[in-house]
Design an enzyme around this catalytic site. Sequence first.
Site, PDB file in Angstrom:
ATOM      1  CG  ASP A  55      31.196 -36.130  30.261  1.00  0.00           C
ATOM      2  OD1 ASP A  55      31.041 -36.276  31.492  1.00  0.00           O
ATOM      3  OD2 ASP A  55      31.461 -35.038  29.728  1.00  0.00           O
ATOM      4  CB  VAL A  60      27.511 -23.861  23.014  1.00  0.00           C
ATOM      5  CG1 VAL A  60      26.367 -24.093  22.031  1.00  0.00           C
ATOM      6  CG2 VAL A  60      28.246 -25.169  23.281  1.00  0.00           C
ATOM      7  CD  GLN A 117      33.659 -20.817  28.449  1.00  0.00           C
ATOM      8  OE1 GLN A 117      33.048 -19.789  28.688  1.00  0.00           O
ATOM      9  NE2 GLN A 117      34.955 -20.843  28.267  1.00  0.00           N
ATOM     10  N   GLY A 118      31.681 -25.270  27.998  1.00  0.00           N
ATOM     11  CA  GLY A 118      32.056 -26.580  28.515  1.00  0.00           C
ATOM     12  C   GLY A 118      33.555 -26.734  28.555  1.00  0.00           C
ATOM     13  N   GLY A 119      33.986 -27.991  28.759  1.00  0.00           N
ATOM     14  CA  GLY A 119      35.402 -28.261  28.920  1.00  0.00           C
ATOM     15  C   GLY A 119      36.226 -28.022  27.669  1.00  0.00           C
ATOM     16  CG  PHE A 120      36.742 -30.431  24.775  1.00  0.00           C
ATOM     17  CD1 PHE A 120      38.093 -30.620  24.594  1.00  0.00           C
ATOM     18  CD2 PHE A 120      36.012 -31.422  25.396  1.00  0.00           C
ATOM     19  CE1 PHE A 120      38.710 -31.775  25.001  1.00  0.00           C
ATOM     20  CE2 PHE A 120      36.617 -32.591  25.805  1.00  0.00           C
ATOM     21  CZ  PHE A 120      37.970 -32.765  25.613  1.00  0.00           C
ATOM     22  N   GLY A 121      35.185 -25.856  24.993  1.00  0.00           N
ATOM     23  CA  GLY A 121      34.928 -24.621  24.290  1.00  0.00           C
ATOM     24  C   GLY A 121      33.576 -24.033  24.639  1.00  0.00           C
ATOM     25  CE  LYS A 160      30.364 -29.079  21.837  1.00  0.00           C
ATOM     26  NZ  LYS A 160      30.693 -30.477  22.223  1.00  0.00           N
TER      27      LYS A 160
END
Length: 658
Positions: free
Chosen positions: A468, A357, A351-355, A371
């Site tokens: 990033d 996986v 899981q990342g900042g925008f959603g 994603k």
Amino acid sequence: MGNFSFSAMLLLILTMFIFSMEVSTNPLFTFCSDNSINYTTNSTFGNNLKFVLDSLPSNTSSTGFYSTSIGDGAGHVYARALCRGDALVTSCRECIKNASRDVLDGCRTGEAIVWYDNCQVQYSFQNSSLMVYTGKFPDSNDNEKNISNPGRFNDVLAFLMNNISRNAAYDSELMFETGEVKFNKKERIYGLVQCTRDISGDTCLNCLNSALQDLNGCCGSRTGGSVLSRNCNVRFQMYKFYNGSDSPLIYPEFPTGDRWSMGMIMGVICAAALVVALLIGSRFIYTRLKKRKQIDEERSQTTLLYELASPKEVIITQEGQLVASQEFPFLDLPTIKAATNDFSDSNKLGQGGFGTVYKGVLPNGKEVAIKRLSRKSWQGLEELKNEVILIAKLQHRNLVRLLGCGLEDDEKLLIFELMPNKSLDFFIFDSEKRSKIEWKTWLDIITGISRGLVYLHEDSRLKIIHRDLKPSNVLLDQDMVAKIADFGMARIFCENQNTANTKRVVGTYGYMAPEYAMEGLFSMKSDVFSFGVIVLEILSGQKNSGFYQTKHAQTLLAYAWGLWNDGKELELVDPCLLESCSTLEIERCIHLGLLCVQEDPTDRPTMSDVVVVLGSDTVTLPEPKRPAFCVGRMIPVDRSSTTDPSMNQMTMSNISAR
């Protein structure tokens, strides 16, 4: 009457004595740069410096801030003094006088800064050259003194510091603000922020935000902390340490466990009645706005579908934004749901900042990574557009391959090739996994990342800055080939564009270049800095962020720099790597990493230079200069010299805590 006057006088003297104990008469720290010129006492520079420092107390005390310069050429001196916003004229003058004397007596270099509780003085042979943090660290005993409710404490602290930071940056003529907030029934948190007055409000807020990140990293859930830098400083305590009175901010949380008075009950009833009336009165407006938003979202998604599916060539505006792309494959939502077992948690990869996986299996049996971007986020929609259009145009062995996308209902989905070995951070920071990888594989990973960046910066049809780059955004396939991923934050430069500026700094702390974190300036050299941090992390097995928790130094960069200067650079390397590596290759990688993280972007190599160095052992490398935010030596403090028993040592670093 006489007894009363005597008692009042005694109380006044006692109060002044207690207050005097709060303000240190010794400097918090004196920084003499060893990366600049040296001067002699009777030189032109030395005479001009003495003249300027002698003028600072009287010129600063009336306004609290003064900046000046004198001379030219080799004798040119810039000087700046700042008093804390709550300091009285006399205490300001005395503090600047002591600070000027200390920095003159203690340094013989071309630039220096000295910090006191109430003021700071700095000088330099060049304008605005020093970018350095300093601070105080607790001893090991104080490290155990944590707040009992750290989650709430950090939220309340952030609420306080963010509020007073905005006020200091935009509403205060002195660019200084204090405040207090109730933490619980008995305790309050007191905060102070300040910027120098020769910078803009936006620059001030960027500086304070960066300092607050450091403060949270070192001092979250502790009883106090401070971060001092060239352009700003922040501090908080559980006791009042500044002058003046504040009305406490109220943290926006519903009270629990208190006895409800009749007034509170009536207030709640009235508020509830007002809310009901507003809800009834605004129902029609809300329905219309919601319908309009749905229409706008449908139009936005339709426009995006047109842009992504259009056979037109990419159009790049002057701002570096894309407005159209070539044809690109789409997958329908039922197919994607079937592939992921309806986004089952058992298929979640991360899981990342925008959603999130997920692992998925397409109808043809191909394993993919999907994603799933935030369903309600406009930012997620922009990230999808950015990634799809970017990666659809980019094809390289060291970039992750995008296989398709989905845009249906509220879902925004990206389908990538599956990387069986996940991301680089799973291997760098896991001692067991590291021990199974030989040096040749690590060198291939470093080389692969560098080649991917060369393609982005120079060889592709678009000039792209990733913004990033970090180990979790470098994926590894079944053969441990490195592939750069996650282009949601990337920016495209026009053909003749080399730098850009943004008010919205995005990225990950610890990997951001200083000029980007502090000023919002980014370029290809910003990615070079991030690459250098990753190289040093690979060699050491240690994270740059959070390295202050070790006994060696406050950052990984500081530790590497110190070893390099002492000729002990191989001590940086994880011992398990030394068993399978060439010492020459390791030393060149350390050298290269330090070149990439130099403070001045113009000193850093380009990524094409990096690839050349990695492919040859005959290229001569220049000596690296001091890395950004890298100052790391411990200085003992006499325990009897402070009234705060938790303040037992002082360190020059990017963070501090009590």
